[in-house]
Design a protein around this motif. Structure first.
Motif, PDB file in Angstrom:
ATOM      1  N   GLU A 222      10.411  -8.718 -21.078  1.00 28.14           N
ATOM      2  CA  GLU A 222      11.228  -9.930 -21.030  1.00 28.14           C
ATOM      3  C   GLU A 222      10.413 -11.113 -20.522  1.00 28.14           C
ATOM      4  O   GLU A 222      10.569 -12.246 -21.000  1.00 28.14           O
ATOM      5  N   TRP A 223       9.543 -10.845 -19.550  1.00 38.42           N
ATOM      6  CA  TRP A 223       8.677 -11.903 -19.032  1.00 38.42           C
ATOM      7  C   TRP A 223       7.619 -12.289 -20.069  1.00 38.42           C
ATOM      8  O   TRP A 223       7.304 -13.463 -20.244  1.00 38.42           O
ATOM      9  N   PHE A 224       7.099 -11.296 -20.789  1.00 37.01           N
ATOM     10  CA  PHE A 224       6.071 -11.585 -21.783  1.00 37.01           C
ATOM     11  C   PHE A 224       6.695 -12.048 -23.094  1.00 37.01           C
ATOM     12  O   PHE A 224       6.483 -11.463 -24.166  1.00 37.01           O
ATOM     13  N   ASN A 225       7.458 -13.093 -23.005  1.00 39.84           N
ATOM     14  CA  ASN A 225       8.085 -13.730 -24.167  1.00 39.84           C
ATOM     15  C   ASN A 225       8.235 -15.211 -23.868  1.00 39.84           C
ATOM     16  O   ASN A 225       9.094 -15.615 -23.081  1.00 39.84           O
ATOM     17  N   PRO A 226       7.416 -16.059 -24.488  1.00 29.82           N
ATOM     18  CA  PRO A 226       7.447 -17.498 -24.192  1.00 29.82           C
ATOM     19  C   PRO A 226       8.778 -18.167 -24.514  1.00 29.82           C
ATOM     20  O   PRO A 226       9.039 -19.283 -24.043  1.00 29.82           O
ATOM     21  N   ASN A 227       9.622 -17.507 -25.284  1.00 26.45           N
ATOM     22  CA  ASN A 227      10.924 -18.093 -25.630  1.00 26.45           C
ATOM     23  C   ASN A 227      11.972 -17.892 -24.551  1.00 26.45           C
ATOM     24  O   ASN A 227      13.038 -18.501 -24.603  1.00 26.45           O
ATOM     25  N   ASN A 228      11.702 -17.023 -23.584  1.00 26.05           N
ATOM     26  CA  ASN A 228      12.678 -16.751 -22.526  1.00 26.05           C
ATOM     27  C   ASN A 228      12.570 -17.789 -21.407  1.00 26.05           C
ATOM     28  O   ASN A 228      11.477 -18.119 -20.948  1.00 26.05           O
ATOM     29  N   LYS A 229      13.736 -18.265 -20.964  1.00 24.83           N
ATOM     30  CA  LYS A 229      13.800 -19.291 -19.919  1.00 24.83           C
ATOM     31  C   LYS A 229      14.449 -18.705 -18.665  1.00 24.83           C
ATOM     32  O   LYS A 229      15.581 -18.231 -18.698  1.00 24.83           O
ATOM     33  N   PHE A 230      13.733 -18.748 -17.549  1.00 27.72           N
ATOM     34  CA  PHE A 230      14.217 -18.239 -16.269  1.00 27.72           C
ATOM     35  C   PHE A 230      14.495 -19.440 -15.356  1.00 27.72           C
ATOM     36  O   PHE A 230      13.600 -20.245 -15.094  1.00 27.72           O
ATOM     37  N   GLU A 231      15.736 -19.529 -14.873  1.00 29.15           N
ATOM     38  CA  GLU A 231      16.157 -20.716 -14.119  1.00 29.15           C
ATOM     39  C   GLU A 231      16.731 -20.332 -12.759  1.00 29.15           C
ATOM     40  O   GLU A 231      17.639 -19.509 -12.666  1.00 29.15           O
ATOM     41  N   CYS A 232      16.162 -20.912 -11.715  1.00 31.67           N
ATOM     42  CA  CYS A 232      16.680 -20.737 -10.353  1.00 31.67           C
ATOM     43  C   CYS A 232      17.540 -21.957 -10.010  1.00 31.67           C
ATOM     44  O   CYS A 232      17.102 -23.100 -10.169  1.00 31.67           O
ATOM     45  N   ILE A 233      18.773 -21.705  -9.551  1.00 31.70           N
ATOM     46  CA  ILE A 233      19.713 -22.781  -9.240  1.00 31.70           C
ATOM     47  C   ILE A 233      20.074 -22.719  -7.754  1.00 31.70           C
ATOM     48  O   ILE A 233      20.601 -21.713  -7.276  1.00 31.70           O
ATOM     49  N   VAL A 234      19.780 -23.780  -7.038  1.00 31.43           N
ATOM     50  CA  VAL A 234      20.094 -23.862  -5.609  1.00 31.43           C
ATOM     51  C   VAL A 234      21.233 -24.859  -5.427  1.00 31.43           C
ATOM     52  O   VAL A 234      21.090 -26.049  -5.711  1.00 31.43           O
ATOM     53  N   ASN A 235      22.362 -24.344  -4.977  1.00 30.69           N
ATOM     54  CA  ASN A 235      23.551 -25.162  -4.750  1.00 30.69           C
ATOM     55  C   ASN A 235      23.541 -25.650  -3.305  1.00 30.69           C
ATOM     56  O   ASN A 235      23.573 -24.847  -2.367  1.00 30.69           O
ATOM     57  N   PHE A 236      23.491 -26.977  -3.118  1.00 30.25           N
ATOM     58  CA  PHE A 236      23.381 -27.555  -1.768  1.00 30.25           C
ATOM     59  C   PHE A 236      24.564 -28.466  -1.485  1.00 30.25           C
ATOM     60  O   PHE A 236      24.913 -29.327  -2.302  1.00 30.25           O
ATOM     61  N   TYR A 237      25.176 -28.256  -0.307  1.00 32.11           N
ATOM     62  CA  TYR A 237      26.319 -29.076   0.131  1.00 32.11           C
ATOM     63  C   TYR A 237      25.891 -29.918   1.321  1.00 32.11           C
ATOM     64  O   TYR A 237      25.412 -29.399   2.341  1.00 32.11           O
ATOM     65  N   ASP A 238      26.049 -31.256   1.216  1.00 30.37           N
ATOM     66  CA  ASP A 238      25.588 -32.149   2.287  1.00 30.37           C
ATOM     67  C   ASP A 238      26.712 -32.673   3.163  1.00 30.37           C
ATOM     68  O   ASP A 238      26.505 -33.575   3.986  1.00 30.37           O
ATOM     69  N   TYR A 250       9.210 -20.593 -17.778  1.00 34.89           N
ATOM     70  CA  TYR A 250       9.267 -19.915 -19.071  1.00 34.89           C
ATOM     71  C   TYR A 250       8.363 -18.686 -19.072  1.00 34.89           C
ATOM     72  O   TYR A 250       7.359 -18.626 -18.348  1.00 34.89           O
ATOM     73  N   GLY A 251       8.734 -17.716 -19.914  1.00 32.29           N
ATOM     74  CA  GLY A 251       7.913 -16.533 -20.066  1.00 32.29           C
ATOM     75  C   GLY A 251       6.557 -16.875 -20.666  1.00 32.29           C
ATOM     76  O   GLY A 251       6.330 -18.008 -21.117  1.00 32.29           O
ATOM     77  N   VAL A 252       5.660 -15.911 -20.686  1.00 30.85           N
ATOM     78  CA  VAL A 252       4.295 -16.154 -21.169  1.00 30.85           C
ATOM     79  C   VAL A 252       3.938 -15.134 -22.248  1.00 30.85           C
ATOM     80  O   VAL A 252       4.626 -14.133 -22.448  1.00 30.85           O
ATOM     81  N   GLU A 253       2.835 -15.420 -22.933  1.00 31.13           N
ATOM     82  CA  GLU A 253       2.316 -14.481 -23.920  1.00 31.13           C
ATOM     83  C   GLU A 253       1.785 -13.235 -23.213  1.00 31.13           C
ATOM     84  O   GLU A 253       1.244 -13.314 -22.108  1.00 31.13           O
ATOM     85  N   ALA A 254       1.956 -12.090 -23.839  1.00 30.03           N
ATOM     86  CA  ALA A 254       1.431 -10.855 -23.262  1.00 30.03           C
ATOM     87  C   ALA A 254      -0.084 -10.945 -23.193  1.00 30.03           C
ATOM     88  O   ALA A 254      -0.733 -11.472 -24.104  1.00 30.03           O
ATOM     89  N   PRO A 255      -0.717 -10.465 -22.128  1.00 25.21           N
ATOM     90  CA  PRO A 255      -2.173 -10.554 -21.998  1.00 25.21           C
ATOM     91  C   PRO A 255      -2.874  -9.650 -23.003  1.00 25.21           C
ATOM     92  O   PRO A 255      -2.331  -8.642 -23.448  1.00 25.21           O
ATOM     93  N   ASP A 256      -4.101 -10.042 -23.376  1.00 23.80           N
ATOM     94  CA  ASP A 256      -4.914  -9.245 -24.288  1.00 23.80           C
ATOM     95  C   ASP A 256      -5.519  -8.089 -23.510  1.00 23.80           C
ATOM     96  O   ASP A 256      -6.369  -8.277 -22.649  1.00 23.80           O
ATOM     97  N   THR A 257      -5.056  -6.887 -23.796  1.00 21.38           N
ATOM     98  CA  THR A 257      -5.538  -5.705 -23.074  1.00 21.38           C
ATOM     99  C   THR A 257      -6.757  -5.079 -23.714  1.00 21.38           C
ATOM    100  O   THR A 257      -7.285  -4.079 -23.229  1.00 21.38           O
ATOM    101  N   GLY A 258      -7.224  -5.666 -24.835  1.00 18.90           N
ATOM    102  CA  GLY A 258      -8.382  -5.101 -25.525  1.00 18.90           C
ATOM    103  C   GLY A 258      -8.011  -4.050 -26.542  1.00 18.90           C
ATOM    104  O   GLY A 258      -8.878  -3.506 -27.232  1.00 18.90           O
ATOM    105  N   ASN A 259      -6.724  -3.778 -26.692  1.00 23.09           N
ATOM    106  CA  ASN A 259      -6.275  -2.764 -27.641  1.00 23.09           C
ATOM    107  C   ASN A 259      -5.959  -3.347 -29.006  1.00 23.09           C
ATOM    108  O   ASN A 259      -5.714  -2.621 -29.965  1.00 23.09           O
ATOM    109  N   THR A 260      -5.945  -4.663 -29.115  1.00 16.54           N
ATOM    110  CA  THR A 260      -5.636  -5.295 -30.393  1.00 16.54           C
ATOM    111  C   THR A 260      -6.898  -5.897 -30.992  1.00 16.54           C
ATOM    112  O   THR A 260      -7.811  -6.337 -30.275  1.00 16.54           O
ATOM    113  N   MET A 261      -7.002  -5.925 -32.355  1.00 17.27           N
ATOM    114  CA  MET A 261      -8.194  -6.437 -33.027  1.00 17.27           C
ATOM    115  C   MET A 261      -7.804  -7.459 -34.081  1.00 17.27           C
ATOM    116  O   MET A 261      -6.817  -7.256 -34.805  1.00 17.27           O
ATOM    117  N   ASN A 262      -8.617  -8.510 -34.184  1.00 16.56           N
ATOM    118  CA  ASN A 262      -8.405  -9.454 -35.267  1.00 16.56           C
ATOM    119  C   ASN A 262      -9.176  -8.970 -36.501  1.00 16.56           C
ATOM    120  O   ASN A 262      -9.888  -7.956 -36.475  1.00 16.56           O
TER     121      ASN A 262
END
Length: 307
Positions: A222-238, A250-262
């Protein structure tokens, strides 16, 4: 005098909130300046509950202290020296108030109203009203919020990759007072599973601002998906209004582990493989020819000896 021990016995066994026959009206938290009179109201819907009790729970305390109670429309009864600082009133059976005569920072706490028939019956509790008395020369300040991404070294589960997890950290700091709530959303939907938030905001010392942290643990895919948006919401009362301070990661691209080839790498490795295979075939041919030569010579030598 109402038995404090008896009250705590009832409290441990009969701690109800908006259940059974009694529903309490909720009142918003209060943030006030020092030395003013503070009124905390209480209201419920059961006319049969003639006795109204008030409790105080200080921050960092797991227990509540009985301030006093009023039975029917009678005079209030106070515990200890609370009468000097507090005043209990009842407008009618189901409505009353806790009055703090002159508030000071030590009165900052959560105040609970409870209702019961009498001392021998269950006591039903409301949600409580949080009161903060501002410290002198300390103004309200909204939090600074940031979201930290997961560690790159977190949870490298080689045995079971499906159980790999990543943890995002939300840090809300430099706020005052501590009237905050933290929540998470993933792609706009509230997330509860995998969330762990500090029980309460903390501060390094008197006069300092507050800080609170919350963690969101998600599957690695889920983290290794740039389309996913993770949002922290802090509710503050003054004290007058509530504001949501949001931070997105936002999520990121999965790291290159060396197992994939172009394509280029694949062709290069294919050529190396073909060359290695050719060398192996050539060696096998040479070795076969050598063996045949040795066998032929041995057979020739054997024939000469027989003659």
């Amino acid at each position: 005098m109402f038995s404090l021990m008896r009250v705590f016995g009832l409290l441990l066994i009969y701690f109800y909130s908006q259940v059974g026959a009694v529903t309490f009206k909720e009142f918003p938290p209060q943030i006030v300046k020092e030395s003013i009179e503070v009124q905390i109201p209480c209201s419920h819907d059961d006319n049969a509950k003639l006795q109204m009790l008030w409790y105080q729970q200080k921050k960092d305390s797991q227990s509540m202290t009985l301030i006093g109670f009023v039975y029917g429309q009678g005079s209030p009864t106070y515990e200890g020296q609370f009468e000097q600082q507090f005043k209990l009133t009842k407008e009618e059976t189901t409505k009353g108030k806790l009055i703090i005569r002159s508030a000071n920072p030590s009165d900052s706490a959560v105040y609970f109203c409870a209702a019961t028939d009498n001392n021998a019956q269950p006591a039903y509790f409301g949600q409580g009203t949080k009161l903060t008395v501002l410290e002198k020369d300390h103004a309200t300040k909204k939090p600074t919020v940031k979201v930290l991404p997961p560690s790159t070294k977190e949870c490298r589960n080689k045995i079971n990759p499906d159980k790999r997890k990543k943890t995002l950290l939300c840090v809300a700091s430099e706020f005052y007072p501590d009237h905050v709530k933290v929540s998470w959303e993933v792609n706009g939907a509230k997330r509860v599973v995998g969330v762990a938030t500090d029980n309460q905001a903390s501060r390094p010392g008197s006069g300092a601002n507050y800080k609170i942290t919350s963690r969101l643990r998600v599957p690695a895919e889920e983290w290794f998906n740039p389309n996913n948006k993770f949002e922290c919401i802090v509710n503050f009362y003054d004290g007058t209004a509530t504001e949501d301070i949001k931070k997105i990661k936002y999520g990121v691209e999965a790291p290159d582990t060396g197992n994939t080839m172009n394509k280029e790498t694949y062709l290069r490795k294919s050529q190396i493989g073909k060359l290695a295979y050719g060398v192996l075939i050539t060696k096998s041919f040479v070795y076969g020819a050598f063996v045949m030569l040795v066998v032929w010579k041995l057979q020739g030598s054997s024939g000469k000896r027989n003659n």
